[in-house]
Design an enzyme around this catalytic site. Structure first.
Site, PDB file in Angstrom:
ATOM      1  N   ARG A   4     -43.545 -35.768  53.979  1.00  0.00           N
ATOM      2  CA  ARG A   4     -42.947 -35.949  52.664  1.00  0.00           C
ATOM      3  C   ARG A   4     -41.475 -36.326  52.760  1.00  0.00           C
ATOM      4  O   ARG A   4     -40.826 -36.542  51.738  1.00  0.00           O
ATOM      5  CB  ARG A   4     -43.097 -34.662  51.842  1.00  0.00           C
ATOM      6  CG  ARG A   4     -44.505 -34.451  51.342  1.00  0.00           C
ATOM      7  CD  ARG A   4     -44.645 -33.187  50.525  1.00  0.00           C
ATOM      8  NE  ARG A   4     -45.994 -33.082  49.968  1.00  0.00           N
ATOM      9  CZ  ARG A   4     -46.517 -31.965  49.489  1.00  0.00           C
ATOM     10  NH1 ARG A   4     -45.801 -30.846  49.486  1.00  0.00           N
ATOM     11  NH2 ARG A   4     -47.748 -31.950  49.005  1.00  0.00           N
ATOM     12  N   GLU A  27     -52.508 -38.696  56.361  1.00  0.00           N
ATOM     13  CA  GLU A  27     -53.711 -38.652  55.527  1.00  0.00           C
ATOM     14  C   GLU A  27     -54.983 -38.632  56.371  1.00  0.00           C
ATOM     15  O   GLU A  27     -55.941 -37.921  56.051  1.00  0.00           O
ATOM     16  CB  GLU A  27     -53.740 -39.839  54.560  1.00  0.00           C
ATOM     17  CG  GLU A  27     -52.752 -39.747  53.417  1.00  0.00           C
ATOM     18  CD  GLU A  27     -53.021 -38.555  52.506  1.00  0.00           C
ATOM     19  OE1 GLU A  27     -54.199 -38.154  52.366  1.00  0.00           O
ATOM     20  OE2 GLU A  27     -52.058 -38.017  51.947  1.00  0.00           O
ATOM     21  N   GLN A  38     -60.355 -32.976  56.310  1.00  0.00           N
ATOM     22  CA  GLN A  38     -61.111 -31.813  56.790  1.00  0.00           C
ATOM     23  C   GLN A  38     -60.316 -30.956  57.778  1.00  0.00           C
ATOM     24  O   GLN A  38     -60.895 -30.275  58.628  1.00  0.00           O
ATOM     25  CB  GLN A  38     -62.438 -32.265  57.432  1.00  0.00           C
ATOM     26  CG  GLN A  38     -63.308 -33.105  56.498  1.00  0.00           C
ATOM     27  CD  GLN A  38     -64.639 -33.450  57.110  1.00  0.00           C
ATOM     28  OE1 GLN A  38     -65.449 -32.586  57.366  1.00  0.00           O
ATOM     29  NE2 GLN A  38     -64.869 -34.743  57.344  1.00  0.00           N
ATOM     30  N   TYR A  55     -60.252 -42.773  48.508  1.00  0.00           N
ATOM     31  CA  TYR A  55     -59.219 -41.743  48.370  1.00  0.00           C
ATOM     32  C   TYR A  55     -58.007 -42.061  49.231  1.00  0.00           C
ATOM     33  O   TYR A  55     -56.863 -42.034  48.759  1.00  0.00           O
ATOM     34  CB  TYR A  55     -59.769 -40.361  48.745  1.00  0.00           C
ATOM     35  CG  TYR A  55     -58.644 -39.402  49.066  1.00  0.00           C
ATOM     36  CD1 TYR A  55     -57.913 -38.796  48.047  1.00  0.00           C
ATOM     37  CD2 TYR A  55     -58.259 -39.165  50.387  1.00  0.00           C
ATOM     38  CE1 TYR A  55     -56.850 -37.967  48.328  1.00  0.00           C
ATOM     39  CE2 TYR A  55     -57.195 -38.338  50.679  1.00  0.00           C
ATOM     40  CZ  TYR A  55     -56.491 -37.734  49.643  1.00  0.00           C
ATOM     41  OH  TYR A  55     -55.418 -36.925  49.942  1.00  0.00           O
ATOM     42  N   ASP A 103     -59.892 -35.999  45.997  1.00  0.00           N
ATOM     43  CA  ASP A 103     -60.419 -35.271  47.143  1.00  0.00           C
ATOM     44  C   ASP A 103     -60.896 -33.907  46.669  1.00  0.00           C
ATOM     45  O   ASP A 103     -60.968 -33.641  45.464  1.00  0.00           O
ATOM     46  CB  ASP A 103     -59.365 -35.157  48.249  1.00  0.00           C
ATOM     47  CG  ASP A 103     -58.191 -34.268  47.848  1.00  0.00           C
ATOM     48  OD1 ASP A 103     -58.093 -33.878  46.665  1.00  0.00           O
ATOM     49  OD2 ASP A 103     -57.363 -33.955  48.726  1.00  0.00           O
ATOM     50  N   CYS A 154     -54.405 -18.028  38.652  1.00  0.00           N
ATOM     51  CA  CYS A 154     -54.333 -18.577  37.297  1.00  0.00           C
ATOM     52  C   CYS A 154     -53.095 -18.113  36.528  1.00  0.00           C
ATOM     53  O   CYS A 154     -52.569 -18.854  35.683  1.00  0.00           O
ATOM     54  CB  CYS A 154     -55.596 -18.215  36.514  1.00  0.00           C
ATOM     55  SG  CYS A 154     -57.102 -18.951  37.191  1.00  0.00           S
ATOM     56  N   CYS A 196     -50.289 -20.457  37.221  1.00  0.00           N
ATOM     57  CA  CYS A 196     -50.615 -21.887  37.157  1.00  0.00           C
ATOM     58  C   CYS A 196     -49.772 -22.572  36.088  1.00  0.00           C
ATOM     59  O   CYS A 196     -49.696 -22.102  34.945  1.00  0.00           O
ATOM     60  CB  CYS A 196     -52.096 -22.080  36.852  1.00  0.00           C
ATOM     61  SG  CYS A 196     -52.582 -23.815  36.738  1.00  0.00           S
ATOM     62  N   CYS A 220     -55.946 -25.428  30.516  1.00  0.00           N
ATOM     63  CA  CYS A 220     -57.145 -25.312  31.351  1.00  0.00           C
ATOM     64  C   CYS A 220     -58.337 -24.800  30.541  1.00  0.00           C
ATOM     65  O   CYS A 220     -58.351 -23.642  30.085  1.00  0.00           O
ATOM     66  CB  CYS A 220     -56.872 -24.387  32.528  1.00  0.00           C
ATOM     67  SG  CYS A 220     -58.270 -24.215  33.657  1.00  0.00           S
TER      68      CYS A 220
END
Length: 406
Positions: free
Chosen positions: A46, A58, A63, A141, A159, A253, A256, A262
């Site tokens: 980044r 990437e 995985q 992707y 993804d 949550c 978030c 949501c």
């Protein structure tokens, strides 16, 4: 150069896409950008806009966990800092640099793609979406991620993390792998990044206007969007939210940034989304390997092309049934010779996709080479320079530990 969103993707052009007014696109994008600016992890890829470096990250991240990838990415960029270097590197070197990351088809496709970039694009990473997508080993992707992060283009991404975030925010109960549902998720991802592009354009104009009047326009965009561009920041915010907050289990949550938007949270369905089919049950497999020593060297062999872990190295081994015969009988059948003494050396537990593998290794000291020798004799130091499969690298480490080697 702005992406064409080629016919293969069947996505509408940015100017033709009209976000659904019933969806809280504007609030969602603003909240994600603000949150990402304040909470984005400081990851090495980044800190650059180099498409080559971003591409490497990437591919490695497929995985594979971030904490695992960081040292591999740093080492790769140090050893192969350019597309040309990756294209020209010997096969043994790229496999050694990848050793431990698994899914080695990725690195072979990566080198093929680097060679295409050198041959067809003069060594410059292409900016056109369709040209990026056409490279070996790059799917929808990955192409979207590279074009948005490196070039700030409004190319959507989808993804596992993004699927989880979107299915929960929009309350999508259908299986995201089904064709129609998957297409809907791609459309949602495109709407969000397209809105981010419009936001970036309009706010840039306002910043210029503020600057012309002698006022600072920094507050008009979050720091992440300012530094990266809104398309880049938006796509990364979706991935980051899925990784840090909207996790598969025990999602956070309460903290978030988009909890008020949501649907899954409002309807108490967070734990039930995304609606993925159950994985196949794990399959147990058993292997016996032989660490065959002679005159300070050990027998190793390279896996052939076209098989799992192709071109990687391993100790001679064979897959056995659960009720396997004795190690001496297996050795005799494999090498067409008898071994005076065979000693248990180590047992390795290893997982590959849905397989749970147990590898029993035995050590044998020979005075003469066996009649059937499929492989090469190498010293421990020479073996260190070879790229081994994950399970057999653990056997090699045990061998080095026994010999007092690093």
């Amino acid at each position: 150069m702005v992406s064409t969103f080629g016919s293969r993707l069947k996505l509408s052009a940015m100017s033709a896409l009209s976000p659904n007014p019933k969806r809280p696109t504007k609030k969602l994008v603003a909240a994600l950008l603000d949150w990402f600016a304040a909470n984005a992890r400081d990851l090495p890829w980044r800190r650059t806009r180099d498409p080559y470096a971003i591409w490497i990250s990437e591919i490695m991240l497929q995985q594979t966990q971030v904490k695992t990838v960081i040292p591999f990415w740093n080492r790769w960029l140090k050893e192969l800092p350019t597309v040309e270097a990756a294209a020209q590197a010997p096969s043994a070197k790229i496999h050694k640099l990848w050793e431990g990351l698994g899914y080695y088809t990725r690195v072979r496709n990566l080198q093929k793609a680097a060679q295409v970039i050198v041959e067809k694009h003069g060594g410059k990473f292409p900016e056109n979406f369709d040209e990026v997508l056409a490279l070996p080993g790059i799917g929808r992707y990955t192409a979207g991620a590279i074009c948005s992060i490196a070039f700030n283009q409004p190319t959507p991404i989808l993804d596992g993390n993004v699927i989880r975030v979107l299915t929960r925010i929009f309350g999508i109960a259908e299986n995201p792998k089904e064709k129609q549902t998957n297409a809907r998720l791609w459309q949602l991802a495109e709407e969000l990044v397209t809105h981010a592009a419009r936001l970036n354009s309009s706010r840039s104009s306002r910043r210029e206007e503020a600057h012309s009047k002698g006022r600072s326009g920094q507050s008009l965009l979050t720091s992440a969007a300012t530094c990266l561009g809104s398309c880049s920041a938006l796509n990364q915010s979706l991935m980051e939210l899925g990784a840090l907050v909207c996790s598969p289990r025990n999602p956070q949550c309460l903290i978030c940034p988009v909890k008020k938007l949501c649907v899954a949270l409002k309807e108490n369905r967070v734990e039930h989304l995304p609606n993925l089919v159950k994985r196949e049950a794990a399959t147990a497999r058993q292997f016996v390997a032989f660490v065959v020593a002679r005159n300070g060297r050990f027998l190793v062999r390279q896996r052939p092309a076209g098989v799992v872990n192709a071109q990687l190295w391993e100790f001679p081994n064979v897959e056995c049934p659960a009720a396997r015969p004795g190690a001496k009988e297996i050795f005799s059948g494999l090498f067409k010779t008898e071994a005076a003494e065979i000693h248990s050396f180590c047992t390795v537990k290893h997982s590959i996709t849905r397989y749970r593998i147990t590898l029993e290794a035995f050590i044998i000291q020979l005075q003469q080479a066996p009649q059937k020798t499929d492989g090469l004799w190498r010293t421990p130091a020479q073996m260190q320079r070879l790229a081994f499969t994950s399970a057999h690298r653990k056997v090699l480490r045990a061998l080095n530990a026994r010999a007092g080697c690093k």
